[in-house]
Enzyme design. Structure first.
Site, mmCIF file in Angstrom:
data_model
loop_
_atom_site.group_PDB
_atom_site.id
_atom_site.type_symbol
_atom_site.label_atom_id
_atom_site.label_comp_id
_atom_site.label_asym_id
_atom_site.label_seq_id
_atom_site.Cartn_x
_atom_site.Cartn_y
_atom_site.Cartn_z
ATOM 1 N N ARG A 74 0.840 -1.218 0.000
ATOM 2 C CA ARG A 74 0.000 0.000 0.000
ATOM 3 C C ARG A 74 0.871 1.263 0.000
ATOM 4 O O ARG A 74 0.599 2.232 0.708
ATOM 5 C CB ARG A 74 -0.933 0.040 1.215
ATOM 6 C CG ARG A 74 -1.911 -1.086 1.291
ATOM 7 C CD ARG A 74 -2.963 -1.023 0.179
ATOM 8 N NE ARG A 74 -3.921 -2.105 0.349
ATOM 9 C CZ ARG A 74 -3.744 -3.341 -0.123
ATOM 10 N NH1 ARG A 74 -2.666 -3.638 -0.827
ATOM 11 N NH2 ARG A 74 -4.652 -4.266 0.071
ATOM 12 N N SER A 88 -11.039 -0.320 3.344
ATOM 13 C CA SER A 88 -10.261 -0.508 4.578
ATOM 14 C C SER A 88 -9.734 0.832 5.069
ATOM 15 O O SER A 88 -9.083 1.546 4.303
ATOM 16 C CB SER A 88 -9.062 -1.413 4.323
ATOM 17 O OG SER A 88 -9.509 -2.654 3.867
ATOM 18 N N GLU A 104 -5.165 4.124 5.908
ATOM 19 C CA GLU A 104 -4.847 3.859 4.502
ATOM 20 C C GLU A 104 -5.246 5.044 3.618
ATOM 21 O O GLU A 104 -4.470 5.438 2.744
ATOM 22 C CB GLU A 104 -5.570 2.576 4.072
ATOM 23 C CG GLU A 104 -5.145 2.088 2.714
ATOM 24 C CD GLU A 104 -5.895 0.841 2.284
ATOM 25 O OE1 GLU A 104 -5.772 -0.206 2.944
ATOM 26 O OE2 GLU A 104 -6.614 0.930 1.274
HETATM 27 C C1 FAD Z 1 -15.468 -0.095 -1.013
HETATM 28 C C2 FAD Z 1 -13.995 0.142 -1.238
HETATM 29 C C3 FAD Z 1 -13.150 -0.931 -1.361
HETATM 30 C C4 FAD Z 1 -11.783 -0.735 -1.565
HETATM 31 N N1 FAD Z 1 -10.980 -1.832 -1.703
HETATM 32 C C5 FAD Z 1 -9.663 -1.672 -1.930
HETATM 33 C C6 FAD Z 1 -8.813 -2.813 -2.101
HETATM 34 O O1 FAD Z 1 -9.262 -3.949 -2.082
HETATM 35 N N2 FAD Z 1 -7.492 -2.595 -2.294
HETATM 36 C C7 FAD Z 1 -6.966 -1.338 -2.360
HETATM 37 O O2 FAD Z 1 -5.748 -1.232 -2.551
HETATM 38 N N3 FAD Z 1 -7.738 -0.243 -2.211
HETATM 39 C C8 FAD Z 1 -9.065 -0.380 -2.006
HETATM 40 N N4 FAD Z 1 -9.873 0.716 -1.833
HETATM 41 C C9 FAD Z 1 -9.265 2.064 -1.874
HETATM 42 C C10 FAD Z 1 -9.371 2.750 -3.267
HETATM 43 O O3 FAD Z 1 -10.317 2.129 -4.069
HETATM 44 C C11 FAD Z 1 -8.024 2.741 -3.991
HETATM 45 O O4 FAD Z 1 -7.020 3.333 -3.207
HETATM 46 C C12 FAD Z 1 -8.094 3.476 -5.344
HETATM 47 O O5 FAD Z 1 -6.890 3.310 -6.051
HETATM 48 C C13 FAD Z 1 -8.373 4.972 -5.173
HETATM 49 O O6 FAD Z 1 -8.659 5.492 -6.451
HETATM 50 P P1 FAD Z 1 -9.308 6.910 -6.631
HETATM 51 O O7 FAD Z 1 -9.279 7.237 -8.086
HETATM 52 O O8 FAD Z 1 -10.635 6.941 -5.987
HETATM 53 O O9 FAD Z 1 -8.265 7.823 -5.865
HETATM 54 P P2 FAD Z 1 -8.539 9.053 -4.885
HETATM 55 O O10 FAD Z 1 -9.230 8.560 -3.676
HETATM 56 O O11 FAD Z 1 -9.194 10.154 -5.627
HETATM 57 O O12 FAD Z 1 -7.057 9.470 -4.515
HETATM 58 C C14 FAD Z 1 -6.246 8.601 -3.760
HETATM 59 C C15 FAD Z 1 -4.819 9.137 -3.786
HETATM 60 O O13 FAD Z 1 -4.326 9.087 -5.115
HETATM 61 C C16 FAD Z 1 -3.913 10.399 -5.535
HETATM 62 N N5 FAD Z 1 -4.263 10.479 -6.981
HETATM 63 C C17 FAD Z 1 -5.435 10.150 -7.562
HETATM 64 N N6 FAD Z 1 -5.340 10.294 -8.898
HETATM 65 C C18 FAD Z 1 -4.078 10.749 -9.149
HETATM 66 C C19 FAD Z 1 -3.369 11.115 -10.338
HETATM 67 N N7 FAD Z 1 -3.919 11.044 -11.566
HETATM 68 N N8 FAD Z 1 -2.092 11.567 -10.214
HETATM 69 C C20 FAD Z 1 -1.494 11.658 -8.981
HETATM 70 N N9 FAD Z 1 -2.121 11.333 -7.835
HETATM 71 C C21 FAD Z 1 -3.392 10.874 -7.913
HETATM 72 C C22 FAD Z 1 -4.690 11.356 -4.673
HETATM 73 O O14 FAD Z 1 -4.008 12.590 -4.554
HETATM 74 C C23 FAD Z 1 -4.711 10.608 -3.355
HETATM 75 O O15 FAD Z 1 -3.470 10.765 -2.710
HETATM 76 C C24 FAD Z 1 -11.252 0.565 -1.633
HETATM 77 C C25 FAD Z 1 -12.118 1.662 -1.506
HETATM 78 C C26 FAD Z 1 -13.477 1.457 -1.332
HETATM 79 C C27 FAD Z 1 -14.401 2.641 -1.226
#
Ligand code: FAD
Length: 349
Positions: free
Chosen positions: A177, A249, A345
Site C-alpha cells: 500500500r 479498509s 490507509e
Molecule cells: C469499497 C472500497 C473498497 C476498496 N478496496 C480496496 C482494495 O481492495 N485494495 C486497495 O488497494 N484499495 C481499495 N480501496 C481504496 C481505493 O479504491 C483505492 O485506493 C483506489 O486506487 C483509489 O482510487 P481513486 O481514483 O478513488 O483515488 P482518490 O481517492 O481520488 O485518490 C487517492 C490518492 O491518489 C492520488 N491520486 C489520484 N489520482 C491521481 C493522479 N492522476 N495523479 C497523482 N495522484 C493521484 C490522490 O491525490 C490521493 O493521494 C477501496 C475503496 C473502497 C471505497
C-alpha cells in the site's frame, strides 16, 4: 481569491469551477468544497493549467474517484482531476502486450477490458473503486495480488522539474500500500499508466476463500471465473459506497517485528499474522479492531461497519472531522489494548 471572473470556465482541454462542491467526489460522501476544481480532459493542457497564477501559488490536491480520501475540511486551493481515459494496446511483446491506459479510466472497467481481451493477472483486483491513475499511488492490492506486478511505466507531470516524466516500475518505490508517489503528495500528476499484461500465467486462488468460492460457483479456474469469485466475496464482505459512505479498509495491516508478533500470538493465539520478510510480520488490522470492541461501534453518524471491522462508514450526515475523530479513537483503543499503532490507509485532507 478569484483568479477567474466567472464561476465556471471552459478552456480547451480543461474545465474550471470556483468554490466547487466535492460532496459527490468522495465515497465517504462527506461535505467539502474546493476553492478551485479543475478537470483536465487533455493531459497536454496540464502545463498551462499548472502554470495558472492561482494554481501555482496555492495548495494542490490531485483527485481521482475520491475512494481513498477523507476530507476533514474544505480544501484551501486547487483540486485537480485528470479525466483522460481509454485503453490501447501499444505493442505485443512475446506472450505479453504493453497496454497504455489514461489516468481517468475507471479501474474496474479496465479490469473487465483486460479480461475480455484474454489477459491474465488483474482478476483478483476486480471491483476496487477508483481510477487507473490512482492505482500506483498506494499500489492497490487485493486477494493476493498487487498492481505493481503488472505496471511497466507510470507517466506523470513532475511539478518539481516542470516536465512530463516516465517512471519505470523499479523506480516507483512500490511496497505494501505504498509507492514514492505517496511520499511526495502533489508532486506527480499521473497522466497515464502502462501495463505489461501477460496472455497466460498462474492464477492466485489460495487467498481468503477464493478457492472455496470457485468450488461454490462450480466453474474451472480461468481469469474470468476468479474475477467472478472475487467479485462475489467482495460484494458479500464489503459495504457498498453507493449505499453507505466509506473508503474501504480504513487502516493498513500493521507490520511489526517478528519477535513482537510472536509475543502477541502467545497472548492471543487467534490473531492472524503472516510473514512479511526482512524479520517483519503483518497482522490483521480487522482482527485487532474487532478484538478491541469497535466492530459496529457508532458515534452519531460516524461508525465502524457491522459487516467489516476495518471499514469506517458514514451512516448519513457524519462530517469528515467526525469520521477522523472516530478513526483516532479506534487507533488509540487498539494501541492501548495491543500496543500496535494502526496507520490510516486513505489520504486525510
Ligand atoms: C469499497 C472500497 C473498497 C476498496 N478496496 C480496496 C482494495 O481492495 N485494495 C486497495 O488497494 N484499495 C481499495 N480501496 C481504496 C481505493 O479504491 C483505492 O485506493 C483506489 O486506487 C483509489 O482510487 P481513486 O481514483 O478513488 O483515488 P482518490 O481517492 O481520488 O485518490 C487517492 C490518492 O491518489 C492520488 N491520486 C489520484 N489520482 C491521481 C493522479 N492522476 N495523479 C497523482 N495522484 C493521484 C490522490 O491525490 C490521493 O493521494 C477501496 C475503496 C473502497 C471505497
Amino acid at each position: 481569491m478569484s483568479a477567474f471572473s466567472t464561476g465556471t470556465m471552459r478552456e480547451s482541454g480543461f474545465t474550471v469551477v470556483e468554490n466547487a462542491s466535492l460532496d459527490g467526489r468522495n465515497t465517504f460522501r462527506v461535505r467539502a468544497r474546493a476553492e478551485l476544481l479543475i478537470d483536465v480532459r487533455r493531459p497536454e493542457a496540464l502545463e498551462q493549467v499548472l502554470d495558472l497564477p492561482y494554481v501555482k501559488s496555492n495548495p494542490l490536491l490531485v483527485l481521482g474517484g475520491g475512494s481513498n480520501v477523507l476530507f476533514t475540511r474544505d480544501f484551501p486551493g486547487t483540486v485537480l482531476s485528470v479525466t483522460a481515459h481509454g485503453a490501447t494496446i501499444v505493442e505485443e511483446r512475446g506472450g505479453s502486450a504493453l497496454v497504455r491506459v489514461g489516468a481517468g479510466e475507471n479501474w474496474n472497467d479496465f479490469v473487465h477490458w483486460s479480461l475480455s481481451r484474454g489477459f491474465f493477472g488483474l482478476e483478483n483486483l476486480v471491483l476496487i473503486p477508483g481510477s487507473v491513475g490512482a492505482a500506483p499511488i498506494q499500489n492497490i492490492g487485493a486477494y493476493g495480488r498487487e498492481v505493481r506486478e503488472f505496471i511497466a511505466t507510470v507517466e506523470a507531470w513532475d511539478r518539481t522539474s516542470g516536465k512530463l516524466v516516465r517512471i519505470e516500475n523499479d523506480a516507483c518505490g512500490f511496497g505494501y500500500r505504498d509507492s514514492l508517489f505517496k511520499h511526495e503528495p502533489g508532486r506527480h500528476v499521473i497522466t497515464a499508466v502502462e501495463f505489461l499484461m501477460p496472455r497466460s500465467g498462474t492464477l492466485v486462488t489460495n487467498y481468503a476463500g477464493v478457492a472455496e468460492e470457485l468450488t461454490a460457483i462450480g466453474a474451472g479456474e480461468t481469469p474470468a471465473t476468479v474475477a467472478e469469485a472475487v467479485a462475489r466475496l467482495r460484494t458479500r464482505k464489503l459495504p457498498n459506497p453507493a449505499i453507505i459512505g466509506n473508503a474501504g479498509s480504513f487502516f493498513k495491516n500493521p507490520l511489526i517485528q517478528d519477535k513482537a508478533a510472536e509475543a502477541l500470538r502467545v497472548a492471543h493465539p487467534e490473531l492472524p499474522a503472516w510473514p512479511a520478510g526482512d524479520g517483519m510480520a503483518k497482522l490483521s488490522a480487522a482482527w485487532l479492531v474487532e478484538a478491541s470492541g469497535f466492530k459496529g461501534f457508532r458515534e452519531g453518524d460516524a461508525g465502524v461497519s457491522e459487516q467489516h471491522a476495518l471499514v469506517l462508514v458514514n451512516h448519513g450526515r457524519a462530517t469528515g472531522a467526525q469520521l477522523w475523530a472516530l478513526a483516532q479513537r479506534v487507533r488509540d483503543g487498539v494501541a492501548g489494548r495491543f500496543g500496535v499503532l494502526l496507520e490510516p490507509e486513505p489520504i486525510i485532507v
